[in-house]
Design an enzyme around this catalytic site. Structure first.
Site, mmCIF file in Angstrom:
data_model
loop_
_atom_site.group_PDB
_atom_site.id
_atom_site.type_symbol
_atom_site.label_atom_id
_atom_site.label_comp_id
_atom_site.label_asym_id
_atom_site.label_seq_id
_atom_site.Cartn_x
_atom_site.Cartn_y
_atom_site.Cartn_z
ATOM 1 N N LEU A 48 5.311 0.308 -21.779
ATOM 2 C CA LEU A 48 6.255 -0.672 -21.236
ATOM 3 C C LEU A 48 5.622 -2.060 -21.224
ATOM 4 O O LEU A 48 4.455 -2.221 -20.886
ATOM 5 C CB LEU A 48 6.676 -0.299 -19.818
ATOM 6 C CG LEU A 48 7.461 0.994 -19.644
ATOM 7 C CD1 LEU A 48 8.126 1.020 -18.263
ATOM 8 C CD2 LEU A 48 8.536 1.175 -20.720
ATOM 9 N N HIS A 107 4.769 -2.693 -13.621
ATOM 10 C CA HIS A 107 4.372 -3.466 -12.429
ATOM 11 C C HIS A 107 4.730 -2.703 -11.154
ATOM 12 O O HIS A 107 3.950 -2.642 -10.209
ATOM 13 C CB HIS A 107 5.119 -4.805 -12.383
ATOM 14 C CG HIS A 107 4.778 -5.760 -13.470
ATOM 15 N ND1 HIS A 107 5.646 -6.061 -14.486
ATOM 16 C CD2 HIS A 107 3.663 -6.489 -13.701
ATOM 17 C CE1 HIS A 107 5.095 -6.957 -15.293
ATOM 18 N NE2 HIS A 107 3.891 -7.223 -14.846
ATOM 19 N N GLY A 127 -3.135 -3.268 -14.461
ATOM 20 C CA GLY A 127 -2.747 -2.191 -15.364
ATOM 21 C C GLY A 127 -3.722 -2.047 -16.535
ATOM 22 O O GLY A 127 -4.285 -3.029 -17.018
ATOM 23 N N LYS A 128 -3.889 -0.800 -16.975
ATOM 24 C CA LYS A 128 -4.739 -0.544 -18.154
ATOM 25 C C LYS A 128 -4.093 -1.034 -19.437
ATOM 26 O O LYS A 128 -4.730 -1.098 -20.476
ATOM 27 C CB LYS A 128 -5.020 0.961 -18.275
ATOM 28 C CG LYS A 128 -6.003 1.484 -17.256
ATOM 29 C CD LYS A 128 -6.330 2.937 -17.587
ATOM 30 C CE LYS A 128 -7.184 3.553 -16.507
ATOM 31 N NZ LYS A 128 -7.420 5.000 -16.764
ATOM 32 N N LYS A 129 -2.798 -1.297 -19.402
ATOM 33 C CA LYS A 129 -2.111 -1.792 -20.593
ATOM 34 C C LYS A 129 -2.833 -3.032 -21.140
ATOM 35 O O LYS A 129 -2.991 -3.181 -22.344
ATOM 36 C CB LYS A 129 -0.655 -2.104 -20.220
ATOM 37 C CG LYS A 129 0.112 -2.941 -21.204
ATOM 38 C CD LYS A 129 0.614 -2.092 -22.337
ATOM 39 C CE LYS A 129 1.565 -2.797 -23.266
ATOM 40 N NZ LYS A 129 1.434 -4.226 -23.400
ATOM 41 N N ASP A 152 8.850 -1.564 -15.020
ATOM 42 C CA ASP A 152 8.431 -0.375 -14.269
ATOM 43 C C ASP A 152 6.911 -0.240 -14.162
ATOM 44 O O ASP A 152 6.409 0.378 -13.223
ATOM 45 C CB ASP A 152 9.003 0.898 -14.916
ATOM 46 C CG ASP A 152 10.506 1.006 -14.690
ATOM 47 O OD1 ASP A 152 11.051 0.209 -13.896
ATOM 48 O OD2 ASP A 152 11.138 1.882 -15.319
ATOM 49 N N MET A 164 2.791 -12.275 -13.211
ATOM 50 C CA MET A 164 3.458 -13.512 -13.614
ATOM 51 C C MET A 164 4.974 -13.309 -13.568
ATOM 52 O O MET A 164 5.722 -14.061 -14.202
ATOM 53 C CB MET A 164 3.012 -13.939 -15.009
ATOM 54 C CG MET A 164 1.509 -14.239 -15.057
ATOM 55 S SD MET A 164 1.029 -15.414 -16.336
ATOM 56 C CE MET A 164 1.556 -14.573 -17.784
ATOM 57 N N ARG A 213 7.569 -7.714 -23.321
ATOM 58 C CA ARG A 213 7.893 -8.110 -24.699
ATOM 59 C C ARG A 213 8.807 -7.118 -25.412
ATOM 60 O O ARG A 213 9.395 -7.465 -26.434
ATOM 61 C CB ARG A 213 6.615 -8.236 -25.516
ATOM 62 C CG ARG A 213 5.746 -9.353 -25.015
ATOM 63 C CD ARG A 213 4.689 -9.634 -26.003
ATOM 64 N NE ARG A 213 3.841 -10.711 -25.505
ATOM 65 C CZ ARG A 213 2.652 -10.986 -25.983
ATOM 66 N NH1 ARG A 213 2.167 -10.281 -26.975
ATOM 67 N NH2 ARG A 213 1.946 -11.966 -25.496
HETATM 68 O O1 PAF Z 1 -1.473 -9.762 -16.177
HETATM 69 C C1 PAF Z 1 -0.893 -10.785 -15.752
HETATM 70 O O2 PAF Z 1 0.291 -10.795 -15.448
HETATM 71 C C2 PAF Z 1 -1.694 -12.078 -15.592
HETATM 72 O O3 PAF Z 1 -2.640 -12.215 -16.611
HETATM 73 C C3 PAF Z 1 -2.365 -12.219 -14.207
HETATM 74 C C4 PAF Z 1 -3.421 -11.157 -13.980
HETATM 75 C C5 PAF Z 1 -1.313 -12.148 -13.126
HETATM 76 C C6 PAF Z 1 -3.062 -13.584 -14.113
HETATM 77 O O4 PAF Z 1 -2.158 -14.632 -14.287
#
Ligand code: PAF
Length: 274
Positions: free
Chosen positions: A181, A33, A144-146, A31, A26, A184
């Site tokens: 990370l 991502h 991610g596992k987060k 880091d 989104m 938020r």
């Molecule tokens: O983890 C996220 O950023 C969102 O939930 C996702 C998987 C992109 C779906 O909108």
């Protein structure tokens, strides 16, 4: 990096492109991502990211409009990470009419933990991710596992709907003091930022206790919640669960400990596999 706001253009660009790895986001990238983007490269000829702030996964009390939009900065980070294509639709492209068909995950998977405080959230996530999968047609997708419950729900969705996609988990990326990370973290004051690693320390303590043979899960959970509360947090849960479906531990199923708590006005989540 090619940027495609339109579904048809992305599909045309991906025709015959080879093996595709996909990382949906989104935006407001950190880091964690970027580590997923780099991990994706090892699995495919083409790495596709998406940025789409998905209204369907926001509750009525969650502020969809205030979600940080940092498109230019995100594009620069994706370019640096060697991403080949970015799918960046606007809302009219993704939802040209109100979305009336939805994925309904197993209620036992979504009414607990994060789902208990965010009703409807995981249905919204699953619906947009299935739609994104249909648009991108990836061979592999990375999450991610987060966001452990999200990963569990999407892994189960892919398996139960027989989607021809391999879901690959990415490890949580942490600051030197252990704080996971998250976009938020930027909302924390200086004092809160200094306090924030307590959550990961407590999860590590629980992991170590269980590894040492302690099976009194309720006591471990209760003590951790009390410790958070004693240090000014508002804990939602500390929960030891089995990894596959996040239900209460049974037999010798692999476990994970998950935690969520508010520090000031910022809600943090974290987890550790045991
Ligand atoms: O983890 C996220 O950023 C969102 O939930 C996702 C998987 C992109 C779906 O909108």
């Amino acid at each position: 990096m090619q940027i495609h706001p339109r579904i048809a253009d992305l599909r045309a660009a991906l025709k015959g492109a080879g093996r595709v790895a996909f990382v949906p986001t989104m935006g407001n990238l950190h880091d964690g991502h970027i580590a997923l983007m780099r991990q994706a490269r090892a699995h495919a000829d083409v790495v596709v990211a998406s940025i789409f702030v998905n209204r369907l996964q926001f509750g009525p009390k969650e502020d969809f409009d205030k979600y940080p939009r940092t498109f230019e900065n995100d594009c620069a980070r994706l370019r640096d990470a060697g991403v080949d294509m970015l799918f960046a639709p606007d809302e009219r492209e993704m939802y040209p009419s109100p979305q009336r068909y939805h994925v309904e995950p197993d209620q036992a998977h979504v009414n607990i933990l994060e789902g208990a405080v965010r009703p409807g959230h995981f249905g919204g996530v699953a619906t947009v991710v299935l739609k994104l999968f249909n648009i991108v047609g990836p061979d592999v997708a990375l999450f991610g596992k987060k966001d452990y419950q999200q990963l569990m729900v999407l892994t189960n969705m892919v398996r139960e709907l027989a989607l021809p996609i391999e879901v690959i988990p990415g490890e949580t990326i942490r600051a030197d003091d252990g704080l996971a990370l998250s976009s938020r973290n930027g909302y924390l004051s200086v004092e809160e930022r200094a306090e924030a690693p307590r959550l990961s320390r407590l999860l590590t303590h629980i992991k170590n206790r269980i590894a040492a043979g302690d099976r009194n899960f309720l006591k471990l959970e209760t003590e951790a919640v009390a410790d958070l509360a004693a240090h000014g947090w508002q804990p939602d849960y500390i929960a030891i669960r089995q990894r596959c479906d996040l239900q209460a531990p049974a037999g010798d199923a692999p476990l994970v400990v998950l935690g969520a708590a508010k520090l000031g006005s910022t809600r943090l989540i974290d987890n550790l596999e045991i």
